[in-house]
Scaffold this motif. Structure first.
Motif, short mmCIF file in Angstrom:
data_model
loop_
_atom_site.label_atom_id
_atom_site.label_comp_id
_atom_site.label_asym_id
_atom_site.label_seq_id
_atom_site.Cartn_x
_atom_site.Cartn_y
_atom_site.Cartn_z
N ILE A 199 0.83 -1.21 0.00
CA ILE A 199 0.00 0.00 0.00
C ILE A 199 0.86 1.26 0.00
O ILE A 199 0.65 2.19 -0.79
N GLU A 200 1.87 1.31 0.88
CA GLU A 200 2.69 2.51 0.99
C GLU A 200 3.46 2.79 -0.30
O GLU A 200 3.66 3.94 -0.68
N ARG A 201 3.87 1.73 -0.99
CA ARG A 201 4.58 1.94 -2.26
C ARG A 201 3.64 2.55 -3.30
O ARG A 201 4.04 3.42 -4.08
N GLN A 202 2.39 2.10 -3.29
CA GLN A 202 1.42 2.64 -4.25
C GLN A 202 1.09 4.11 -3.96
O GLN A 202 0.75 4.86 -4.88
N LEU A 203 1.21 4.51 -2.71
CA LEU A 203 0.93 5.90 -2.36
C LEU A 203 2.01 6.85 -2.86
O LEU A 203 1.80 8.07 -2.90
N GLY A 204 3.18 6.32 -3.20
CA GLY A 204 4.25 7.17 -3.74
C GLY A 204 4.66 8.26 -2.78
O GLY A 204 4.86 8.03 -1.60
N VAL A 205 4.75 9.49 -3.28
CA VAL A 205 5.22 10.60 -2.44
C VAL A 205 4.22 10.97 -1.36
O VAL A 205 4.54 11.74 -0.44
N ASP A 206 3.00 10.45 -1.42
CA ASP A 206 2.03 10.70 -0.36
C ASP A 206 2.30 9.84 0.86
O ASP A 206 1.67 10.03 1.90
N SER A 207 3.21 8.89 0.74
CA SER A 207 3.53 8.02 1.87
C SER A 207 4.56 8.67 2.78
O SER A 207 5.52 9.29 2.31
N VAL A 208 4.35 8.55 4.08
CA VAL A 208 5.32 9.04 5.05
C VAL A 208 6.68 8.37 4.85
O VAL A 208 7.73 8.95 5.12
N TRP A 209 6.66 7.15 4.36
CA TRP A 209 7.87 6.35 4.22
C TRP A 209 8.55 6.54 2.87
O TRP A 209 9.52 5.85 2.57
N TYR A 210 8.10 7.48 2.07
CA TYR A 210 8.59 7.60 0.69
C TYR A 210 10.10 7.82 0.59
O TYR A 210 10.75 7.22 -0.28
N TRP A 212 12.44 6.56 2.19
CA TRP A 212 13.06 5.24 2.30
C TRP A 212 12.64 4.33 1.16
O TRP A 212 13.46 3.67 0.53
N LEU A 213 11.35 4.32 0.85
CA LEU A 213 10.83 3.46 -0.21
C LEU A 213 11.47 3.78 -1.56
O LEU A 213 11.70 2.88 -2.38
N LYS A 214 11.79 5.06 -1.76
CA LYS A 214 12.36 5.49 -3.04
C LYS A 214 13.70 4.81 -3.33
O LYS A 214 14.05 4.58 -4.50
N LEU A 215 14.44 4.47 -2.30
CA LEU A 215 15.76 3.91 -2.49
C LEU A 215 15.78 2.38 -2.52
O LEU A 215 16.82 1.78 -2.76
N LEU A 216 14.65 1.75 -2.29
CA LEU A 216 14.60 0.29 -2.35
C LEU A 216 14.67 -0.16 -3.81
O LEU A 216 14.22 0.54 -4.71
N PRO A 217 15.25 -1.35 -4.05
CA PRO A 217 15.37 -1.81 -5.43
C PRO A 217 14.01 -1.96 -6.11
O PRO A 217 13.06 -2.44 -5.50
N VAL A 218 13.93 -1.52 -7.35
CA VAL A 218 12.67 -1.58 -8.09
C VAL A 218 12.37 -3.01 -8.51
O VAL A 218 11.24 -3.48 -8.42
N LYS A 219 13.40 -3.72 -8.97
CA LYS A 219 13.24 -5.12 -9.38
C LYS A 219 14.20 -5.97 -8.57
O LYS A 219 15.40 -5.98 -8.82
N PRO A 220 13.70 -6.71 -7.58
CA PRO A 220 14.58 -7.58 -6.80
C PRO A 220 15.27 -8.62 -7.67
O PRO A 220 14.75 -9.01 -8.73
N GLN A 221 16.43 -9.07 -7.22
CA GLN A 221 17.22 -10.03 -7.99
C GLN A 221 16.96 -11.48 -7.58
O GLN A 221 17.77 -12.35 -7.84
N THR A 222 15.82 -11.75 -6.95
CA THR A 222 15.51 -13.10 -6.50
C THR A 222 14.86 -13.90 -7.63
O THR A 222 14.30 -13.32 -8.57
N PRO A 223 14.90 -15.24 -7.53
CA PRO A 223 14.31 -16.08 -8.60
C PRO A 223 12.83 -15.82 -8.85
O PRO A 223 12.33 -16.15 -9.93
N LEU A 224 12.11 -15.25 -7.89
CA LEU A 224 10.70 -14.93 -8.12
C LEU A 224 10.52 -13.96 -9.28
O LEU A 224 9.46 -13.93 -9.92
N PHE A 225 11.57 -13.19 -9.59
CA PHE A 225 11.49 -12.16 -10.63
C PHE A 225 12.30 -12.55 -11.87
O PHE A 225 12.48 -11.72 -12.76
N TYR A 226 12.79 -13.78 -11.92
CA TYR A 226 13.56 -14.21 -13.08
C TYR A 226 12.66 -14.37 -14.30
O TYR A 226 11.49 -14.77 -14.19
N SER A 227 13.23 -14.08 -15.45
CA SER A 227 12.54 -14.38 -16.70
C SER A 227 12.64 -15.89 -16.96
O SER A 227 13.37 -16.61 -16.27
N ASP A 228 11.92 -16.35 -17.97
CA ASP A 228 11.99 -17.78 -18.32
C ASP A 228 13.40 -18.18 -18.71
O ASP A 228 13.86 -19.29 -18.38
N ILE A 229 14.11 -17.29 -19.38
CA ILE A 229 15.49 -17.58 -19.78
C ILE A 229 16.39 -17.67 -18.56
O ILE A 229 17.24 -18.57 -18.45
#
Length: 582
Positions: A199-210, A212-229
């Motif tokens: 929820i807080e990420r969707q709020l963007g700059v309206d979030s109190v936590w923005y 901090w949230l702004k500096l978190l990785p946009v695409k994590p490097q875990t296998p959950l986000f791997y492409s088929d290749i």
């Protein structure tokens, strides 16, 4: 004040959004003062005039208003702009000011990009201010000569600024809704934090936590986000199966939680209630890669009661992993915390501190790492997106072939029930550290060593029906009879265990290095050697992590297979000798 800092943040942010002129004016004043070197004390004294807020709350809200003026309306960070692909000076400034405003002491650290590998992400580094921390302690001979290993506090973060169950439920706008979801069992405490991040990420700059949230990785490097290749780099490994299974499980959870997310966004006044499964997976990845479990003390009947609590500490969560790091996070040793003779705090801790031994304090510009604990490469890759070469905590996982429930006979069902009654599962964990060998007079002992749990699981699977029934009955009998085996029977059982183990290891070896796997161990080692020597094109981070992980799996499987075959041959010779002696 009856309400804490975070319990009024969202309400204040809403008031600021309704007063654009005042917000912009305050934001410009704060931004100008910060960049022209006005001290933090001066800013706090100015903020005191905002009579209904604490000084730190006022600074945070002003910072949010400034970011709104800089970046426009709230937006989803799923598709970042080019400026958000890397940390900028402005982003670092916003994070530091935000941490200061919530009561953190981060003067001696900076959050910067790591440069060891491209796309390595952010890390925590010692700032120039760390020298002031050292100068105070080294001027005192008592500390210099009598307590050289005492820890120094590099940074501290208030527990009330951590993202925990208490913090989330105190939200003045959404707290009650989160509590209802918890009470009716739709979510547990872990999912509460994951939902909150979504929820807080969707709020963007309206979030109190923005900030901090702004500096978190946009695409994590875990296998959950791997492409088929990218997933083909994990063919034949247990992680390939685990990642696909986890993703399917998250998709089922998302079907149940999507309406709740939309309702929360609507109540928060978001510009859109559209939220995707990818956003939910991102929040899941952030929780598992950045959460911590720390003790929390509460007073019950006049006594301090300790319990474990999971949460996230913004700022501290940027510390990267390094085995045997001297720095660590702790709630002990924080400023103002007193403990009794047993080491228990005399009052509830209010801070989490990043500490290190005085003699091993980092130099300015040096990265400050912590040890994430004894984790296998499978755990590191699944939760954090990296694998560690020569990881002695690595483990080979082998799933015992078990037919679906509808195809199981009574014997197999009895075996599985016996495993369950003893707290075991039909899978083997073979640790790399048991391959190191115990030192002997003639060198290291290279014989096969198995964990007790592995031995017990294999014995249950090779038990003859008569012995299996006796074991099942003994589980129900408060005083079971002792089932003893003679030497020949004992050797026969051992041979059956080793034969089963060899079969499972041969199958695993084929899965990893056969046609359905990723090739031989030798081929992987050539790629690793070429990367170490910087020969050819650099291997992408995701492929490199998979390469380190799978090569370790192949090495462990080979070594256990070699030793199991030798042990089986020796046991067969022992059986022959026993039979001949009778």
């Amino acid at each position: 004040m009856a309400l804490g800092k975070f319990s009024v943040f969202r309400s204040i942010a809403a008031l600021l959004r309704s007063a654009d002129v005042a917000s912009a004016s305050l934001a410009r004043d704060y931004c100008t003062a910060s960049h022209t070197g006005v001290s933090r004390r001066t800013l706090q004294e100015t903020a005191v005039d905002w009579r209904y807020w604490t000084a730190s709350s006022a600074a945070t809200v002003t910072l949010i208003a400034w970011m709104q003026a800089q970046e426009g309306p709230a937006h989803c960070l799923t598709e970042p702009t080019k400026d958000e692909d890397h940390v900028t000076e402005k982003s670092s400034f916003m994070l530091r000011q935000w941490l200061d405003s919530v009561g953190a002491d981060v003067d001696a650290i900076d959050v910067q990009e790591c440069t060891e590998r491209p796309d390595a992400g952010l890390g925590v580094f010692a700032s120039r201010e760390v020298q002031k921390t050292l100068q105070v302690s080294w001027k005192r001979p008592y500390y210099r000569f009598c307590k050289p290993n005492d820890g120094i506090v590099l940074a501290s973060f208030p527990l009330q600024a951590a993202i925990t169950r208490q913090t989330i439920l105190s939200d003045p706008v959404l707290g009650q809704t989160y509590k209802e979801l918890l009470d009716i069992g739709v979510i547990d405490e872990r999912m509460l934090i994951i939902l909150f991040l979504t929820i807080e990420r969707q709020l963007g700059v309206d979030s109190v936590w923005y900030p901090w949230l702004k500096l978190l990785p946009v695409k994590p490097q875990t296998p959950l986000f791997y492409s088929d290749i990218e997933m083909t780099e994990l063919r034949g490994t247990s992680l390939e199966h685990s990642a696909r299974l986890q993703k399917r499980g998250l998709a089922e959870q998302w079907k149940r939680l999507e309406p709740a997310c939309q309702d929360l966004l609507k109540k928060a006044g978001a510009s859109t209630t559209q939220v995707s499964f990818d956003d939910f997976m991102w929040a899941h990845a952030m929780f598992w890669s950045r959460s911590q479990s720390f003790p929390r003390w509460t007073q019950e009947a006049g006594e301090m009661v300790v319990s474990a609590e999971e949460g996230m500490v913004p700022g501290l969560d940027f510390c990267n992993h390094k085995e045997h790091s001297t720095a660590k996070w702790t709630i002990f040793g924080t400023p103002g915390l007193e403990v009794d003779e047993s080491g228990q705090p005399t009052a509830m801790p209010t801070q989490v501190a990043l500490v290190c031994p005085r003699q091993q304090a980092p130099a300015p510009g040096q990265e400050i790492t912590i040890d994430y604990g004894d984790k296998s490469n499978e755990q590191l890759l699944l939760n954090y997106g990296f694998a560690q070469p020569n990881n002695m905590n690595d483990v080979l996982t082998i799933m015992c072939p078990v037919s679906p429930p509808e195809d199981r006979d009574d014997i197999l069902t009895a075996r599985l029930n016996l495993l369950l009654s003893r707290g075991l599962m039909p899978r083997l964990f073979l640790p790399a550290k048991l391959l190191d060998g115990r030192p002997t007079r003639t060198g290291k002992d290279r014989s096969l060593r198995l964990p007790e749990e592995v031995e017990e699981i294999l014995k249950i699977f090779v038990m003859v029906p008569k012995q299996l029934r006796a074991e099942v009955v003994s589980e129900l009998d408060p005083e079971p009879a002792q089932n003893t085996l003679d030497a020949v029977e004992e050797s026969g059982e051992r041979m059956a265990v080793l034969t089963t183990l060899v079969g499972l290891l041969e199958l695993k070896h084929l899965q990893l290095e056969g046609e359905s796997g990723t090739g031989s161990l030798e081929a992987d080692m050539k790629l690793i050697e070429a990367e170490a020597n910087k020969e050819g094109d650099r291997i992408p981070d995701a492929k490199w992590a998979c390469l380190v992980y799978r090569s370790s799996q192949k090495r462990i499987a080979r070594e256990y297979l070699i030793r199991a075959r030798k042990e089986l041959a020796a046991e067969m010779n022992r059986m022959r000798a026993l039979q001949q002696s009778q």
